[in-house]
Motif scaffolding. Structure first.
Motif, short mmCIF file in Angstrom:
data_model
loop_
_atom_site.label_atom_id
_atom_site.label_comp_id
_atom_site.label_asym_id
_atom_site.label_seq_id
_atom_site.Cartn_x
_atom_site.Cartn_y
_atom_site.Cartn_z
N ALA A 4 9.93 3.61 -5.19
CA ALA A 4 8.42 4.00 -5.77
C ALA A 4 7.26 5.14 -6.05
O ALA A 4 7.27 5.90 -6.77
CB ALA A 4 7.88 2.32 -6.15
N PRO A 5 7.08 5.30 -5.01
CA PRO A 5 6.20 6.42 -4.14
C PRO A 5 6.74 8.20 -5.22
O PRO A 5 5.86 8.32 -5.71
CB PRO A 5 5.74 6.52 -3.21
CG PRO A 5 6.86 5.42 -2.60
CD PRO A 5 7.86 4.74 -3.66
N HIS A 6 8.16 8.13 -5.24
CA HIS A 6 8.80 9.53 -5.55
C HIS A 6 8.42 9.49 -6.95
O HIS A 6 8.97 10.31 -7.50
CB HIS A 6 10.10 9.43 -5.18
CG HIS A 6 9.82 9.27 -2.81
ND1 HIS A 6 8.65 10.18 -2.51
CD2 HIS A 6 10.08 8.32 -2.58
CE1 HIS A 6 9.11 9.68 -1.51
NE2 HIS A 6 9.60 8.74 -0.94
N ASN A 7 8.56 8.19 -7.83
CA ASN A 7 9.06 7.71 -9.13
C ASN A 7 7.81 6.47 -10.28
O ASN A 7 8.40 5.53 -9.78
CB ASN A 7 10.21 7.35 -9.02
CG ASN A 7 11.18 7.53 -10.45
OD1 ASN A 7 10.09 7.69 -11.78
ND2 ASN A 7 12.25 7.57 -10.86
N PRO A 8 7.04 7.72 -10.90
CA PRO A 8 6.06 6.54 -10.99
C PRO A 8 6.15 5.73 -12.80
O PRO A 8 6.26 5.11 -12.52
CB PRO A 8 5.23 7.73 -12.23
CG PRO A 8 5.68 8.93 -11.09
CD PRO A 8 7.29 9.10 -11.10
N ARG A 9 7.60 6.16 -12.93
CA ARG A 9 8.43 5.23 -14.19
C ARG A 9 8.91 4.36 -13.02
O ARG A 9 9.20 3.06 -14.01
CB ARG A 9 9.90 5.85 -14.68
CG ARG A 9 9.40 6.97 -15.36
CD ARG A 9 10.71 7.62 -16.63
NE ARG A 9 10.75 6.49 -16.96
CZ ARG A 9 12.18 6.06 -17.63
NH1 ARG A 9 13.06 7.31 -17.62
NH2 ARG A 9 12.29 5.89 -18.87
N PHE A 10 9.30 3.62 -11.95
CA PHE A 10 9.16 3.31 -11.08
C PHE A 10 8.53 2.36 -11.13
O PHE A 10 8.77 0.87 -10.86
CB PHE A 10 10.44 3.30 -9.41
CG PHE A 10 12.20 3.71 -10.45
CD1 PHE A 10 12.45 2.67 -11.83
CD2 PHE A 10 12.60 4.53 -9.58
CE1 PHE A 10 14.45 3.06 -11.65
CE2 PHE A 10 13.69 5.08 -10.16
CZ PHE A 10 15.17 4.04 -11.32
N GLN A 59 0.57 -1.34 0.12
CA GLN A 59 -0.23 0.22 -0.12
C GLN A 59 0.79 1.28 -0.03
O GLN A 59 0.54 2.27 -0.65
CB GLN A 59 -0.91 -0.15 1.48
CG GLN A 59 -1.80 1.73 1.44
CD GLN A 59 -3.03 1.42 1.96
OE1 GLN A 59 -3.16 0.43 2.64
NE2 GLN A 59 -3.29 2.38 2.49
N VAL A 60 1.97 1.01 0.45
CA VAL A 60 2.68 2.23 1.22
C VAL A 60 3.67 2.77 -0.27
O VAL A 60 4.25 3.86 -0.60
CB VAL A 60 3.83 3.12 2.51
CG1 VAL A 60 2.50 2.64 3.37
CG2 VAL A 60 4.47 1.24 2.09
N THR A 61 4.59 1.80 -1.13
CA THR A 61 4.76 1.83 -1.71
C THR A 61 4.23 1.98 -3.13
O THR A 61 4.32 2.39 -4.00
CB THR A 61 5.88 0.69 -2.01
OG1 THR A 61 5.06 -0.17 -2.50
CG2 THR A 61 7.03 0.50 -1.01
N LYS A 113 20.54 6.59 -17.12
CA LYS A 113 20.65 4.65 -16.43
C LYS A 113 19.39 4.52 -15.66
O LYS A 113 19.13 3.36 -15.95
CB LYS A 113 21.45 5.41 -14.86
CG LYS A 113 22.18 3.96 -13.65
CD LYS A 113 22.58 4.72 -12.91
CE LYS A 113 21.58 4.70 -11.74
NZ LYS A 113 22.77 4.47 -10.32
N GLU A 114 18.26 5.19 -15.70
CA GLU A 114 17.11 5.93 -14.96
C GLU A 114 16.10 4.83 -16.07
O GLU A 114 15.93 3.81 -16.00
CB GLU A 114 16.36 6.83 -14.65
CG GLU A 114 15.43 6.45 -14.33
CD GLU A 114 13.99 7.84 -14.03
OE1 GLU A 114 14.88 8.36 -13.19
OE2 GLU A 114 13.21 8.12 -14.76
N ASP A 115 16.38 5.26 -17.21
CA ASP A 115 16.16 4.62 -18.91
C ASP A 115 16.57 3.38 -18.84
O ASP A 115 15.76 2.04 -18.94
CB ASP A 115 16.83 4.90 -20.31
CG ASP A 115 15.76 6.59 -20.10
OD1 ASP A 115 15.00 6.41 -19.67
OD2 ASP A 115 15.94 7.41 -21.03
N LEU A 116 17.56 2.82 -18.57
CA LEU A 116 18.01 1.71 -18.56
C LEU A 116 17.63 0.34 -16.99
O LEU A 116 16.95 -0.49 -17.67
CB LEU A 116 19.50 1.16 -18.52
CG LEU A 116 20.48 -0.24 -18.59
CD1 LEU A 116 21.68 0.20 -18.86
CD2 LEU A 116 20.04 -1.41 -17.59
#
Lengths: 206, 206
Positions: free
Chosen positions: B119-125, A177-179, B56-59
């Motif tokens: 993950a919560p800080h980066n929608p791509r992850f 939930q939090v992630t 690096k993020e794309d990879l």
């Protein structure tokens, strides 16, 4: 590990530091938080922090230990309730889901997940996490044993095995939930698990 | 997300990079791994890596997406088995526990946990993690629905609710095993959950 915010007597400098650490960790995470961030959250200087805790690691280990102490105290409070074991089981399950919709608690849980991924490399961080697992599982096992003693629950179930399942399911649900930011997810899992346990523990009530 | 190691045609440079990323991420974690670490794990130069992936993020996002694709393919393979639904359910549950005692897989799961806390800080992850949740839950739900269609499982249970519980319980168990180094923990949870589901899904068999 607990849904009570860290708060103790304001006169105790270590309690003030723990409160400041809570806020600083929620804001910056365990990996990035600095002694200066923690000092900024309270009236103390960075050198005062170092008077109480030699290193940042010492301070963070003390903070983790306090979270586990509070977790244990919260579970003990729920345990001392006079409600029937079936109701207490439901209350415990939902208690694990509570707070995951609150920003501060979600931030703390995220920071704890991040730190947990470092736990295998650092026994000082790993030990409090192991203790929280023991404490969390025991709390569930005690309710099941109480229910068996009172003749309400099937005496043939293994309390420790069910307690382990309850603990990891709620821990996994809260983490997801939090992630992933899926609101209400942990509460849904608590409800499903409660229904499944009720069917298994009190089959004659069907 | 999968217990198969990442391996594809050696002629495909992107497959070679994904293999190298797997080894580099297991060794260094997602936060610390560098393009140079990944280049060091294969025959390609750092500039060749950048020819295929701008950043690096794309990879790392491509690597995560591939892990989810493999997870989905592994579950599809298990799904196409002719075994009775009750056996497939047990097989699925234990499949989640497999590999957690192996150093490489444990390292990957640790790295994924660390990344999930970001993950919560980066929608791509976050998006691949959300997709893996959907894929993992659907796999459990499909077995339960198959069992209901074949008249083997109680038609009154909610497949999606049970699938959600199975997925988070095994995810939580695996996370706890790899972070706390408790060998066999996930397999124990799989066994308990299987017994509980068997009792609920096929009550007439008691």
């Amino acid at each position: 590990m607990t849904d009570q915010s860290v708060s103790m007597g304001e006169d105790d400098p270590e309690a003030v530091i723990m409160d400041a650490t809570y806020r600083a960790v929620c804001a910056h995470g365990f990996a990035d938080v600095t002694m200066q961030d923690i000092a900024d959250e309270c009236e103390l200087s960075k050198s005062s922090l170092h008077y109480h805790y030699d290193t940042k690691e010492d301070l963070l280990v003390a903070f983790l230990e306090q979270l586990v102490d509070e977790f244990e105290a919260d579970l003990e409070r729920l345990r001392s309730s006079d409600a029937p074991p079936a109701d207490r089981l439901r209350e415990y399950l939902h208690w694990f889901a509570v707070g995951t919709d609150e920003t501060d608690r979600a931030s703390l849980h995220l920071a704890l997940l991040e730190l947990r991924s470092q736990a295998p490399h650092n026994p000082r961080f790993r030990d409090p996490f192991r203790r929280s697992t023991t404490v969390g599982q025991r709390a569930f096992a005690e309710i099941i044993i109480d229910g068996q003693r009172q003749g309400e629950f099937d005496p043939d179930v293994d309390p420790d095995a069910l307690a382990q399942l309850c603990y990891v399911a709620m821990d996994g649900a809260r983490a997801r939930q939090v992630t992933l930011g899926i609101e209400g997810y942990a509460a849904e899992v608590a409800e499903t698990l409660h229904a499944l346990l009720r069917d298994r523990l009190t089959p004659e009530a069907q």
